[in-house]
Design a protein around this motif. Structure first.
Motif, PDB file in Angstrom:
ATOM      1  N   UNK A 190      -3.229  11.115   2.691  1.00 53.27           N
ATOM      2  CA  UNK A 190      -4.281  10.719   3.482  1.00 53.27           C
ATOM      3  C   UNK A 190      -5.334  10.420   2.483  1.00 53.27           C
ATOM      4  N   UNK A 191      -5.670  11.004   1.515  1.00 52.12           N
ATOM      5  CA  UNK A 191      -6.785  10.811   0.823  1.00 52.12           C
ATOM      6  C   UNK A 191      -6.551   9.687  -0.435  1.00 52.12           C
ATOM      7  N   UNK A 192      -5.333   9.033  -0.341  1.00 46.37           N
ATOM      8  CA  UNK A 192      -5.013   8.112  -1.315  1.00 46.37           C
ATOM      9  C   UNK A 192      -5.908   6.854  -1.595  1.00 46.37           C
ATOM     10  N   UNK A 193      -6.294   6.251  -0.486  1.00 47.07           N
ATOM     11  CA  UNK A 193      -7.189   5.112  -0.605  1.00 47.07           C
ATOM     12  C   UNK A 193      -8.449   5.470  -1.233  1.00 47.07           C
ATOM     13  N   UNK A 194      -8.992   6.604  -0.906  1.00 49.15           N
ATOM     14  CA  UNK A 194     -10.206   6.964  -1.737  1.00 49.15           C
ATOM     15  C   UNK A 194      -9.964   7.555  -3.010  1.00 49.15           C
ATOM     16  N   UNK A 195      -8.701   7.994  -3.348  1.00 46.06           N
ATOM     17  CA  UNK A 195      -8.696   8.307  -4.771  1.00 46.06           C
ATOM     18  C   UNK A 195      -8.219   7.148  -5.780  1.00 46.06           C
ATOM     19  N   UNK A 254     -12.475  -3.497  -2.719  1.00 44.70           N
ATOM     20  CA  UNK A 254     -12.578  -4.187  -1.047  1.00 44.70           C
ATOM     21  C   UNK A 254     -11.000  -4.280  -0.774  1.00 44.70           C
ATOM     22  N   UNK A 255     -10.257  -4.618  -1.324  1.00 39.76           N
ATOM     23  CA  UNK A 255      -8.959  -4.605  -0.866  1.00 39.76           C
ATOM     24  C   UNK A 255      -8.391  -3.158  -0.295  1.00 39.76           C
ATOM     25  N   UNK A 256      -8.542  -2.286  -1.569  1.00 41.87           N
ATOM     26  CA  UNK A 256      -8.146  -0.824  -1.096  1.00 41.87           C
ATOM     27  C   UNK A 256      -8.752  -0.344   0.330  1.00 41.87           C
ATOM     28  N   UNK A 257     -10.228  -0.711   0.351  1.00 38.75           N
ATOM     29  CA  UNK A 257     -10.984  -0.287   1.700  1.00 38.75           C
ATOM     30  C   UNK A 257     -10.496  -0.989   2.836  1.00 38.75           C
ATOM     31  N   UNK A 258     -10.038  -2.043   2.939  1.00 38.83           N
ATOM     32  CA  UNK A 258      -9.673  -2.957   3.941  1.00 38.83           C
ATOM     33  C   UNK A 258      -8.013  -2.308   4.361  1.00 38.83           C
ATOM     34  N   UNK A 259      -7.384  -2.147   3.329  1.00 32.72           N
ATOM     35  CA  UNK A 259      -6.082  -1.410   3.908  1.00 32.72           C
ATOM     36  C   UNK A 259      -6.043  -0.094   4.357  1.00 32.72           C
ATOM     37  N   UNK A 260      -7.295   0.812   3.806  1.00 31.96           N
ATOM     38  CA  UNK A 260      -7.562   1.903   4.592  1.00 31.96           C
ATOM     39  C   UNK A 260      -8.017   1.609   6.040  1.00 31.96           C
ATOM     40  N   UNK A 261      -8.878   0.623   6.240  1.00 32.10           N
ATOM     41  CA  UNK A 261      -9.036   0.363   7.517  1.00 32.10           C
ATOM     42  C   UNK A 261      -8.078   0.086   8.582  1.00 32.10           C
ATOM     43  N   UNK A 262      -7.086  -0.712   8.093  1.00 30.88           N
ATOM     44  CA  UNK A 262      -5.943  -1.209   8.731  1.00 30.88           C
ATOM     45  C   UNK A 262      -5.065  -0.023   9.309  1.00 30.88           C
ATOM     46  N   UNK A 263      -5.069   1.028   8.183  1.00 32.60           N
ATOM     47  CA  UNK A 263      -4.219   2.153   8.373  1.00 32.60           C
ATOM     48  C   UNK A 263      -4.686   2.854   9.542  1.00 32.60           C
TER      49      UNK A 263
END
Length: 305
Positions: free
Chosen positions: A212-217, A296-305
């Motif tokens: 669950x924390x992978x995008x932030x990590x 930004x790509x990682x953050x966008x993927x996190x929002x999509x999830x």
């Protein structure tokens, strides 16, 4: 009178809001202008090597002879930046490879295993490490790391290995701190649901919390890479600053930042020796923009999830 006063107050509020919007807009446009100006300036000066001095992009990126004041037998300047590019990528990726397991492990311990000890003792230490100037890390590397590497592996002690060790220590607090925030942001209901289904504590941490924390990590790791790639002074003090492709991790090498900090004050603006340094700065800027885009790509993927 009451209605007039109320109308007057409303007009004043509307006027203050408009003024506030104008001020914030001016500040935003000023910041945007500064950023665009810096990018344009570095790009124009960095491209002078190829446009004005007619140096081939392929030769600049893939040749290993770095002697901007000399030319080869065909009259072409010796400005092969491959040793510095390889040195920068080597110390960056090796430092991230070494620091990431320790950072994630420390973050898990401080959030999941022993949060009381983590908040009371470990987190202040990490915050202290984040605030230490890079020159201090460089001095420690010069007086401690370099002699140890010299005693164990031989040679001068200067090289990619010493630079990697110093950068590992430098980026470790950054990755740890951001990983703590990412793991702590995972909702407790996910932990409770996992434990309620019969998962052990470690299964919950590994299969639920970390996922669950992978995008932030990942964001923390990319920010650590950005800091490592752009670090100049600490690396310059321990890497040896030799513009050749190193034969091993313990032989002197150089990075883009170390060559820039050493040479920029000794060149004349407009000359080839100065233009090639601006080109190195352009490469650094492009890598920074790449890291920002990746975040930004990682953050966008996190929002999509």
């Amino acid at each position: 009178m009451g209605k007039l006063a109320e109308k007057f107050n409303l007009k004043n509020k509307a006027s203050l809001e408009k003024r506030g919007k104008r001020i914030t807009l001016i500040c935003t446009l000023l910041m945007l202008l500064i950023v665009v100006t810096i990018i344009a300036m570095v790009t124009v000066k960095g491209m002078s090597t190829f446009v004005v001095n007619k140096v081939s992009i392929g030769e600049f990126l893939f040749k290993s002879d770095w002697q901007p004041t000399s030319v080869d037998q065909n009259g072409r300047p010796l400005v092969g930046a491959l040793p510095m590019i390889l040195g920068s990528f080597a110390v960056t990726f090796l430092s991230i490879l070494f620091s990431t397991p320790f950072a994630i492990g420390a973050a898990i311990y401080m959030v999941e295993i022993s949060p009381e000890i983590g908040k009371k003792y470990l987190q202040p230490i990490i915050e202290l490490l984040v605030g230490i100037p890079s020159v201090v890390y460089g001095m420690i590397g010069l007086t401690v790391v370099v002699p140890i590497v010299r005693d164990i592996f031989g040679g001068t002690g200067f090289g990619i290995l010493s630079g990697t060790i110093v950068l590992t220590i430098m980026v470790l607090p950054t990755i740890t701190s951001l990983s703590i925030d990412a793991i702590a942001s995972v909702d407790n209901s996910q932990r409770e649901a996992s434990l309620g289904l019969g998962a052990t504590r470690w299964q919950t941490i590994y299969k639920v919390v970390i996922r669950a924390a992978l995008p932030g990590v990942l964001t923390a790791i990319v920010l650590g890479m950005a800091r490592a790639f752009g670090e100049a002074l600490a690396v310059q003090m321990v890497i040896g600053n030799t513009s050749i492709i190193p034969e091993s991790l313990t032989t002197p090498a150089s990075t883009l930042t170390s060559i820039l900090t050493m040479s920029m004050g000794n060149t004349i603006p407009g000359q080839l020796e100065n233009n090639v340094l601006w080109t190195l700065a352009l490469i650094l800027m492009l890598m920074s923009l790449f890291f920002i885009a990746l975040i930004h790509m990682i953050g966008r993927e996190k929002k999509d999830d």
